[in-house]
Design a protein around this motif. Structure first.
Motif: not given
Length: 87
Positions: A22-29, A40-44, A56-65
């Motif tokens: 159950t990944p954290d999907t709480t977007l605006i707590p 917030r962490q992703e945007i920062e 980016p190294t946490v998630i690459t553009p290819r992984e995002s796609r």
């Protein structure tokens, strides 16, 4: 595996060869009047990378796609009521 979307709680449940997640999907707590959470962490992180010109190294553009491709296949599967082949 399979995906279940449940808006009453966390919202996303995943089951794969490693188990049930159950990944954290709480977007605006809000915690003590402060905006916190994964969005917030992703945007920062994205802003820091963009400002510094660092790829980016946490998630690459290819992984995002790929994540977007899977999410769109899930939406299509739900709207058509049929499984989608990701192959």
């Amino acid at each position: 595996g399979y995906v279940v979307v449940d808006a009453s709680e966390q919202g996303l449940f995943l089951c794969d060869e490693t188990g049930y997640h159950t990944p954290d999907t709480t977007l605006i707590p809000m915690v003590r009047s402060e905006l916190v959470g994964s969005l917030r962490q992703e945007i920062e992180y994205f802003v820091r990378c963009a400002r510094s010109g660092t790829e980016p190294t946490v998630i690459t553009p290819r992984e995002s796609r790929e994540a977007l491709r899977v999410a769109l296949a899930c939406e299509r599967s739900m709207s058509e009521g049929a499984p989608m082949e990701l192959g």
